[in-house]
Design an enzyme around this catalytic site. Structure first.
Site, PDB file in Angstrom:
ATOM      1  N   GLY A 104      36.654  37.451  43.367  1.00  0.00           N
ATOM      2  CA  GLY A 104      37.655  36.979  42.228  1.00  0.00           C
ATOM      3  C   GLY A 104      37.832  35.638  42.266  1.00  0.00           C
ATOM      4  N   GLY A 105      36.610  34.683  42.519  1.00  0.00           N
ATOM      5  CA  GLY A 105      36.996  33.453  42.457  1.00  0.00           C
ATOM      6  C   GLY A 105      37.983  32.882  43.655  1.00  0.00           C
ATOM      7  CB  SER A 132      32.185  36.884  44.068  1.00  0.00           C
ATOM      8  OG  SER A 132      31.942  36.106  43.026  1.00  0.00           O
TER       9      SER A 132
END
Length: 553
Positions: A141-142, A227
């Site tokens: 989610g960054g 991510s």
């Protein structure tokens, strides 16, 4: 993600929440376990007693507090360990995610997001035991969204099938985790630009104190993440003070070679204060701004800023107005993989890699159907917009290496490598150059048959489709891994590789070829699929082309 993808500055989790993928990530994955009856279990840890739930041969403890309050006057400051409690703490329900839009978390019965979010979840095989490998996961989610409670990242199957202990944390995100106040606030706020990471460090210290109570081995801890979680793992891997807390790392689609400098972070702080109409001299007013206004200002600033992530520098945007870890001279005294791999982790094995078609995810969630239907002119226009007169040579390199590829095939391959591949390769090269612990490089090639909404376009090995493969949460046909029957075989391979790496430092899976370490000569890459293969220098021609277009400084 990067400027190669339309609407790339829009956060991937916010996009997920507005499309079909939101339901996908919220879907219970291991239906057989989820539907099984539960019984109460208890465990004693250093801070007190916990009550969890035993379901399908796995003991789960959720919403376990590891840090004290980080709201009020503790906002932007380092967290303290949670105080001991009396009685039995109910750890059968998920805890609070970090402050964010409630549509960007995907746990079952998860509470609304808020400031006091320092909780973690533990999954461990039922029935006792000790000395199990421990896998500590940082969610994606960054740096602004997500939680450790997503059902797609449920640790039950990893624990059950591979006899490991899985831990997932919630930690501060966005402004609350990464707003740098050192310039304005002085020594009291010197570490404020990295509080999101310092929370995870606090959780790793909790693991050292308590994981034996769950059958885990505190001397065999693997940190991993996908991510944004891979980005956090890149940074944790490089922190000298954190080195005693883990032994191995896995970076999934999240290479970070360089991070933000304090001067850029100070610009971001002033931009954020301006958004709140607070003068720099009155910065202390931000301590009293209600959480909803903090979030609104963060989102408003984010909408004004274009990300510059991608390429050899990795996935962290270094643009003023974006949030993420910074060089602070203490927790992060140097860039994670620049100019070299971190000396403090020289003896710690590393797995790092990405998926073949990462960019398809961002095109899908950004509703960029055109990305899948490009002609030659459209391909040239997109790449020229970012790389100018270097674009034709790049296109020629891809066309030569991939005979028969369509313009869209070339665009998505180039965007995927630029986003996640280039930084992963450079990190692996620099890790291998140390000549100490091995680096293992992978590409996930398993092709999901999920389709672009309203079309017959299959998205393939897209970003985030590795999550259900790693956690082996593919029982539902609605995950990002798709609905083909062979997804189970792919998940068995991938989850076994991860768990065996955590156990021994050498990734392996039954019936699959041996995985050689990466080195600058052979560049052995494990291609993960239903049947895995080792390919030397898999994207060699493209790698060389990118080295000319975007050379590492």
């Amino acid at each position: 993600m990067t400027s190669l993808i339309r609407n790339a500055d829009i956060n991937r989790r916010r996009l997920l929440a507005t499309g079909a993928a939101a339901g996908v990530l919220a879907m219970p994955m291991a239906a057989c376990a989820a539907d099984a009856p539960s019984e109460a279990v208890e465990v004693q840890i250093a801070e007190g007693r916990l009550r969890g739930a035993r379901t399908g041969g796995v003991d789960a403890y959720k919403g376990v507090p590891y840090g004290a309050s980080v709201s009020g006057m503790n906002r932007f400051k380092p967290a303290s360990p949670v105080a001991p409690w009396t009685g039995v703490f109910d750890a059968t329900r998920l805890g609070t995610p970090s402050l964010q839009d409630p549509t960007t978390v995907y746990g079952k019965n998860e509470p609304p997001p808020g400031e006091d979010c320092l909780v973690l979840n533990v999954w461990t095989p039922a029935g006792g035991g000790k000395g199990r490998p421990v896998m500590v996961y940082s969610h994606g989610g960054g740096y602004t969204t997500g939680s450790g409670g997503s059902t797609a990242q449920d640790g039950s199957m990893l624990a059950r099938e591979h006899d490991v202990v899985v831990v997932a944390t919630n930690h501060r995100l966005g402004v609350l985790g990464y707003l740098y106040l050192g310039e304005l606030g002085g020594a009291d706020y010197a570490g404020s630009g990295n509080q999101g990471l310092s929370d995870i460090v606090l959780a790793l210290k909790w693991v050292q104190r308590n994981i034996e109570a769950f059958g885990g081995d505190p001397a065999n801890v693997t940190i991993f993440g996908e991510s944004g979680g891979g980005a956090k793992t890149s940074c944790l891997y490089a922190m000298p003070s954190v080195a005693p807390l883990f032994s191995k790392a896995i970076i999934q689609s999240g290479p970070v070679v360089r991070i933000t400098t304090p001067d850029v972070a100070a610009q971001t702080t002033r931009m954020f204060l301006e958004q709140l109409e607070i003068a720099p001299a009155d910065w202390r007013e931000v301590l009293d701004v209600p959480a909803p206004q903090i979030l609104a200002a963060q989102k408003a600033l984010n909408a004004k800023v274009k990300s510059d992530s991608g390429g050899w520098r990795g996935i962290q945007s270094l643009t003023p107005g974006t949030y993420g870890p910074i060089l602070d001279g203490d927790l992060l005294p140097h860039h994670p993989f620049d100019p070299t791999a971190p000396a403090s982790a020289a003896d710690k094995p590393l797995m790092i890699g990405w998926l073949d078609n990462e960019a398809a995810f961002f095109a899908w969630t950004g509703k960029d159907v055109e990305a899948f239907r490009l002609d030659e002119a459209g391909l040239k226009a997109r790449l020229s917009g970012r790389f100018g007169d270097k674009a034709p040579a790049l296109i020629d390199a891809y066309r030569s290496d991939r005979p028969g590829a369509t313009p869209s095939d070339i665009y998505l391959a180039a965007a995927s490598y630029y986003a996640m591949g280039a930084g992963s390769v450079l990190a692996a090269e620099r890790k291998a150059a140390q000549g100490r612990a091995p680096a293992y490089v992978y590409n996930i090639a398993y092709r999901s048959n999920r389709r672009m909404d309203g079309t017959d376009i299959e998205l393939g090995a897209m970003h985030a489709s590795d999550i259900p493969l790693v956690f082996n949460t593919v029982a539902s046909p609605d995950t990002l891994a798709g609905s083909r029957a062979d997804r189970f075989a792919a998940a068995r391979n991938v989850s076994a590789m991860w768990a065996n790496f955590a156990r021994t430092g050498r990734p392996s899976a039954p019936g699959q070829p041996a995985w050689p370490p990466y080195d600058p000569k052979t560049r052995s890459t494990m291609v993960l699929d239903v049947a895995c293969t080792v390919v030397p220098d898999r994207f060699g021609a493209e790698r060389r082309a990118w080295a000319k277009v975007d050379p590492a400084a």
